[in-house]
Design a protein around this motif. Sequence first.
Motif, short mmCIF file in Angstrom:
data_model
loop_
_atom_site.label_atom_id
_atom_site.label_comp_id
_atom_site.label_asym_id
_atom_site.label_seq_id
_atom_site.Cartn_x
_atom_site.Cartn_y
_atom_site.Cartn_z
N THR A 100 0.87 -1.17 0.00
CA THR A 100 0.00 0.00 0.00
C THR A 100 0.91 1.23 0.00
O THR A 100 1.83 1.32 0.82
CB THR A 100 -0.89 0.02 1.25
N LEU A 102 1.37 5.18 0.49
CA LEU A 102 0.74 6.34 1.12
C LEU A 102 1.46 7.60 0.65
O LEU A 102 2.68 7.69 0.78
CB LEU A 102 0.89 6.22 2.65
N ARG A 136 2.97 10.28 8.86
CA ARG A 136 2.16 10.13 10.07
C ARG A 136 1.22 8.93 9.95
O ARG A 136 1.06 8.16 10.90
CB ARG A 136 1.35 11.41 10.33
N MET A 137 0.60 8.78 8.79
CA MET A 137 -0.30 7.64 8.59
C MET A 137 0.47 6.33 8.74
O MET A 137 0.01 5.40 9.39
CB MET A 137 -0.92 7.73 7.19
N ILE A 140 1.19 5.54 12.39
CA ILE A 140 0.02 5.06 13.15
C ILE A 140 -0.30 3.61 12.77
O ILE A 140 -0.59 2.77 13.63
CB ILE A 140 -1.20 5.99 12.92
N HIS A 141 -0.21 3.31 11.48
CA HIS A 141 -0.39 1.93 11.05
C HIS A 141 0.58 1.01 11.80
O HIS A 141 0.19 -0.02 12.34
CB HIS A 141 -0.17 1.83 9.53
N MET A 143 2.14 1.56 14.59
CA MET A 143 1.86 1.52 16.02
C MET A 143 0.86 0.41 16.32
O MET A 143 1.04 -0.38 17.25
CB MET A 143 1.27 2.87 16.47
N ILE A 144 -0.20 0.34 15.52
CA ILE A 144 -1.21 -0.70 15.74
C ILE A 144 -0.58 -2.08 15.49
O ILE A 144 -0.74 -3.01 16.27
CB ILE A 144 -2.45 -0.46 14.86
N LEU A 145 0.18 -2.18 14.41
CA LEU A 145 0.85 -3.43 14.09
C LEU A 145 1.71 -3.91 15.27
O LEU A 145 1.65 -5.07 15.68
CB LEU A 145 1.74 -3.23 12.86
N THR A 147 1.55 -3.17 18.42
CA THR A 147 0.80 -3.52 19.62
C THR A 147 0.07 -4.85 19.43
O THR A 147 0.03 -5.68 20.34
CB THR A 147 -0.18 -2.39 19.98
N VAL A 148 -0.50 -5.05 18.25
CA VAL A 148 -1.15 -6.34 17.96
C VAL A 148 -0.12 -7.46 18.11
O VAL A 148 -0.38 -8.50 18.75
CB VAL A 148 -1.75 -6.33 16.53
N VAL A 211 6.13 7.42 17.06
CA VAL A 211 4.70 7.66 17.18
C VAL A 211 4.36 8.17 18.59
O VAL A 211 3.46 9.01 18.75
CB VAL A 211 3.89 6.39 16.79
N ALA A 225 0.54 1.73 23.35
CA ALA A 225 1.75 1.90 22.54
C ALA A 225 2.96 2.10 23.43
O ALA A 225 4.06 1.58 23.15
CB ALA A 225 1.57 3.08 21.58
N VAL B 148 -6.26 -5.74 20.94
CA VAL B 148 -6.29 -5.28 19.54
C VAL B 148 -7.31 -4.14 19.41
O VAL B 148 -7.03 -3.10 18.80
CB VAL B 148 -6.65 -6.45 18.59
N SER B 151 -5.96 -0.97 21.01
CA SER B 151 -4.88 -0.39 20.22
C SER B 151 -5.45 0.33 18.98
O SER B 151 -5.01 1.41 18.60
CB SER B 151 -3.89 -1.48 19.79
N GLU B 154 -6.71 3.61 20.09
CA GLU B 154 -5.63 4.60 20.24
C GLU B 154 -5.20 5.14 18.87
O GLU B 154 -4.95 6.34 18.72
CB GLU B 154 -4.41 3.95 20.92
N LEU B 164 -5.40 13.47 10.35
CA LEU B 164 -5.68 12.48 9.31
C LEU B 164 -7.16 12.14 9.33
O LEU B 164 -7.84 12.30 10.34
CB LEU B 164 -4.87 11.21 9.57
N LEU B 169 -7.45 5.88 7.47
CA LEU B 169 -6.77 4.89 8.30
C LEU B 169 -7.50 3.55 8.21
O LEU B 169 -6.88 2.49 8.07
CB LEU B 169 -6.69 5.36 9.76
N LEU B 178 -3.07 -6.42 8.63
CA LEU B 178 -3.93 -6.46 9.82
C LEU B 178 -5.41 -6.60 9.46
O LEU B 178 -6.28 -6.52 10.32
CB LEU B 178 -3.74 -5.18 10.66
#
Lengths: 254, 254, 254, 254
Positions: A100, A102, A136-137, A140-141, A143-145, A147-148, A211, A225, B148, B151, B154, B164, B169, B178
């Motif tokens: 993807t 961005l 920034r996008m 954030i992506h 960050m979630i990755l 944490t998961v 992040v 995070a 999940v 997160s 967040e 954004l 997102l 994900l």
Amino acid sequence: MMTREFAKAGAFRGNNPADVVQSCDITFTCVSDSVAVRDVVFGNQGVLQGISKGKCYVEMSTVDEETVQDVADAVMARGGTFLEAPVCGSRVPALEGMLTILTSGDRKLYDDCFSCFEAMGRKSFYLGNEVGTATRMKLIHNMILGTVMASLAEGMALAEKVGLDQEDLHEVLCLGALNCPTINHKSQAIMNQRFDTHFPLQHQQKDLRLVLSMGDSVEQPLYLAAASNELYKKARRLGMSESDISAVYKATVS
Amino acid sequence: MMTREFAKAGAFRGNNPADVVQSCDITFTCVSDSVAVRDVVFGNQGVLQGISKGKCYVEMSTVDEETVQDVADAVMARGGTFLEAPVCGSRVPALEGMLTILTSGDRKLYDDCFSCFEAMGRKSFYLGNEVGTATRMKLIHNMILGTVMASLAEGMALAEKVGLDQEDLHEVLCLGALNCPTINHKSQAIMNQRFDTHFPLQHQQKDLRLVLSMGDSVEQPLYLAAASNELYKKARRLGMSESDISAVYKATVS
Amino acid sequence: MMTREFAKAGAFRGNNPADVVQSCDITFTCVSDSVAVRDVVFGNQGVLQGISKGKCYVEMSTVDEETVQDVADAVMARGGTFLEAPVCGSRVPALEGMLTILTSGDRKLYDDCFSCFEAMGRKSFYLGNEVGTATRMKLIHNMILGTVMASLAEGMALAEKVGLDQEDLHEVLCLGALNCPTINHKSQAIMNQRFDTHFPLQHQQKDLRLVLSMGDSVEQPLYLAAASNELYKKARRLGMSESDISAVYKATVS
Amino acid sequence: MMTREFAKAGAFRGNNPADVVQSCDITFTCVSDSVAVRDVVFGNQGVLQGISKGKCYVEMSTVDEETVQDVADAVMARGGTFLEAPVCGSRVPALEGMLTILTSGDRKLYDDCFSCFEAMGRKSFYLGNEVGTATRMKLIHNMILGTVMASLAEGMALAEKVGLDQEDLHEVLCLGALNCPTINHKSQAIMNQRFDTHFPLQHQQKDLRLVLSMGDSVEQPLYLAAASNELYKKARRLGMSESDISAVYKATVS
């Protein structure tokens, strides 16, 4: 070697970044990190020396917001046009053309690049004309990755501790609402204790740091995070910096 | 009403749990929580009064490990055979027959129930003969689910703070590694500020509490689950107990 | 042995708890934990069998709120008067008569015990007539204690990692606004790697678990206490359960 | 104004930093932050322009490690001698001469300044010749301070939620092993909802950010400091940046 093959197929091979930029309308760069970007752009015979009015430059490397801003400013100060275009996805999606892309910066340049982006990835996004937006996008992506990934590691560690089979947990997860490539592949990596690097753990930790700093600047608390970041630090301490992010598992069982 | 329709189709309708158990070889129960389970099993004219040697009882309700053990002990003390069979998946998977059924207890009873489980859900697992095993698996699954979800909340909160579009997102997440029903549907819920209950937030928080207590008993630190638990508490404080788990978003932006 | 010496000095020595209660107006108990309390109170020839109208019972053991409530209910059901009086402070303050006594329950009984409490400790507090109040105060005190201890451990660990002398940090802390017995003694314990037990780590972790559960019941998020609890769990996993709380340091450096 | 009074008492009043440095053997600077330090040192007619062989410069401002290193390098490159000397303690200790002065850099310069430091504060430490050492010590001190403060805030919030009197908790804390000026004064601040600034909350949060980054560089996980940092961010979001650190309480009750 690689460039030799491209050359055989008819491509022009420049002697240095400036040379490439001078002979192309649009130049794409994708190198490993901020240091490499600064070297390619600001170095001797670098990108900047080839930029003149009308030249277009697309930065696809993932770097921090400050570096991308510096590059954008320098390119535009010389009359060039700038687009940042970091990429989401690691080794496998890259090989399969499933990345993807961005982007943010010059809209017209995005439109001109659209067909190229289609060829490189699965989908591209134009997120606005402000430089830094795409970075920034991406953060954030990630960050979630991160944490998961860390939560999955905690689950696998607990499963083993309470006498469950990690393979059963893997299967249960893959049959439910959390079924995604990350959960699927990373639970297998943990189960098999094989942490071959798709996305290096130290890059994941760096992204979490960036992040958190972004959250800082906008006063957004990010409890998960922040806790994840500490777990990845712990994994780095255990020598897992260059292993895959799934090696954060080591931090949960040591 | 519902039972009337089953009766029309030829089903036997008992007057109380004991009555049902007496007239069936295998009885399945699925009620809302531990209190309801104890009522159905230990109450007047309850399940226990119908149990005798050879009767089989399958508990599909999700309860804590202590309750499931109490029920198992009581059933077996009267000569019955016991299987616990909690279910992973909420409203939508239930309607679509996509539930995952986790079982532990008597192996032969599992085999006898196999075709029934096939009819009710997508897949069933037999995890061992120790009562409590299936409950532990379910709690670990829900621990990962809750983290999940938190997160993602967040990330959505931070996205908005840094300018954004949350919808971007959502799309980026759905195109990447994900991509799963949880990430997909819950990011939409947040984006649209619609927290219609699929899985009630207070149940998620209760599961986190139970799983942290499980981690306690085996000395497994769970930094992320602990931080998530506090976020869900915060959401409860904001009045979101009966909303969907996606309402944990409120705790990240308040 | 101890009782023999008291007897020599003129004290009455009962044969069992009931015997003591029957021969005294006010009985004080202080034993190690909830199990011991239940044994002393509800056991054969236990406290309860000596309670009759007018008898006063003061429970100074630290137990969970449920146990203290059960004891209070049983004592009062037999016409007795109840006061809970758990104590803040560990081995050294006890030897020096510097304990703080927290009480709740019957006001008149508190007044009658006042001079005894003066003799045992430095100061006593009457916190209200609701049973459980003193226990809640003690748990909150210990929550702060446990988090201060864990933060000190993080600081000492970081000091060493960045090449500072832990003894210098100890001195700096003792000269500043954080100078208190806990910071002073526990930083020395870490510095000298001597974790002789003043307050056992597993009791600290149990108190954190109880206080988190209290926070749960009133929907109060406790991010720091939750993170501390996980660190103490980690220390238990490293075999430090019976060491002093300062051994949480081990969890920060392993 | 202030300088006028010093001048009346016989002091020399320079027209700019360079002027002062040229007329003194040893110059002490203490300004508010890194930006101010860079201005005073590197600015027009700044400190640097007065430095020549033999001049001594003592930087007492609290800045980040990078800034202090830049200043040290610049001073030494011109033949000067450098000592960093940040200070622990806020408004009240400063007025009472109870500050702790942490130094690192040139040993002889520390010895020459010793009597001055005695006059300014309660005690000074020489921590080594490596520039940055004193700054690191100060940050670790403030990390513990910030976490103790945040834990106290959680305790005060919980006390109120479970129906205890915050003043009772304040008293209990002041009678026990946690009794120190921070616990004493900050619990009163919370109790009275008076957050008059002694140490501004935004500086505390900045110090936490810097110390987490230090932990990052040496791979030291800091779970509590990380969670504290997020709480202070939350307090900043609530508009408490310029209030006292005790206003982190707002983040625990909002």
